[in-house]
Design an enzyme around this catalytic site. Structure first.
Site, PDB file in Angstrom:
ATOM      1  N   GLY A   8      60.807 -72.702 -12.456  1.00 19.19           N
ATOM      2  CA  GLY A   8      60.624 -71.882 -13.438  1.00 19.19           C
ATOM      3  C   GLY A   8      60.082 -70.201 -13.061  1.00 19.19           C
ATOM      4  CB  SER A  12      56.632 -70.312 -15.489  1.00 20.23           C
ATOM      5  OG  SER A  12      56.774 -70.943 -14.351  1.00 20.23           O
ATOM      6  CB  SER A  15      51.854 -73.570  -8.848  1.00 19.06           C
ATOM      7  OG  SER A  15      52.771 -72.900  -7.817  1.00 19.06           O
ATOM      8  CG  HIS A  55      48.026 -71.475  -5.814  1.00 18.91           C
ATOM      9  ND1 HIS A  55      49.425 -71.967  -5.695  1.00 18.91           N
ATOM     10  CD2 HIS A  55      48.292 -70.413  -6.941  1.00 18.91           C
ATOM     11  CE1 HIS A  55      50.233 -71.538  -6.876  1.00 18.91           C
ATOM     12  NE2 HIS A  55      49.413 -70.235  -7.263  1.00 18.91           N
ATOM     13  CD  GLU A  57      38.502 -70.435  -6.105  1.00 18.54           C
ATOM     14  OE1 GLU A  57      38.465 -70.386  -7.239  1.00 18.54           O
ATOM     15  OE2 GLU A  57      38.322 -69.433  -5.256  1.00 18.54           O
ATOM     16  NE  ARG A  58      46.406 -74.508  -9.581  1.00 20.12           N
ATOM     17  CZ  ARG A  58      47.203 -73.496  -9.771  1.00 20.12           C
ATOM     18  NH1 ARG A  58      46.571 -72.319 -10.279  1.00 20.12           N
ATOM     19  NH2 ARG A  58      48.127 -73.360  -8.905  1.00 20.12           N
ATOM     20  NE  ARG A  59      45.753 -76.619  -1.722  1.00 16.47           N
ATOM     21  CZ  ARG A  59      46.119 -75.313  -1.503  1.00 16.47           C
ATOM     22  NH1 ARG A  59      46.783 -74.479  -2.441  1.00 16.47           N
ATOM     23  NH2 ARG A  59      45.509 -74.763  -0.509  1.00 16.47           N
TER      24      ARG A  59
END
Length: 184
Positions: A8, A12, A15, A55, A57-59
């Site tokens: 993308g 977009s 990830s 990124h 922190e989201r994992r």
């Protein structure tokens, strides 16, 4: 071995989609899945620091992470069920940025990177991991870049993305945060 390409444009949602997909696939396994996140971004300014931190922190804490912006190696994936590579395009961009400006668009370097992408994909296909999800930027929907380095990047990552798509079992394009299944 299931190979998934998530592509993308910049921002977009590719990830975040790939992370959700990996979480769902890991949860569906009969035993606790071992997940490896392969980060290829480089902290070269405050904005990239912020993106990389967001990124991270989201994992989930249960995922292992390796930061490898210049050399990605399937040997690092031993013992993992699922590997998420974020992103192939950053890895290719990092390689191009290391080339002196006077060698921009160097045919030998272009061919070398193409061979490296091909070898890497072959190693993934031959590996013992259950699934690999590779995120990459789609550069074919935008305009032609204004700089020689930008055009070189578009050409090289365009070829790499075509290699990845041809070998992937599944290809998903993310458009404005919405997944669009192209293959599989």
């Amino acid at each position: 071995m299931n190979l998934v390409m998530v592509t993308g444009g910049v921002r977009s949602g590719k990830s975040a989609y790939a992370e959700r997909l990996v979480s769902e696939r890991a949860a569906a396994l009969p035993t606790q899945a071992k997940v490896l996140y392969v980060a290829t971004g480089v902290r070269y300014d405050g904005e990239m620091n912020h993106r990389i931190d967001a990124h991270r922190e989201r994992r989930p804490d249960s995922w292992d992470t390796i930061e490898t912006p210049h050399e990605i190696s399937v040997s690092d994936y031993e013992g993992y069920d699922i590997v998420l590579v974020d992103t192939l395009s950053a890895w290719v961009g990092n390689k191009l940025m290391s080339v002196p400006e006077e060698r921009c668009r160097d045919t030998k370097m272009t061919e070398l990177i193409g061979r490296q992408v091909s070898a890497y994909l072959g190693q993934i296909r031959a590996s013992q991991i259950r699934e690999a999800v590779i995120v990459t930027d789609e550069v074919g929907w935008g305009g032609v870049a204004m700089s020689p380095l930008g055009r070189w990047f578009q050409d090289v990552i365009g070829d790499a993305n075509q290699q990845l798509a041809s070998q992937a079992n599944e290809v998903v394009a993310i458009v404005s945060g919405l997944p669009w299944r192209l293959k599989g």
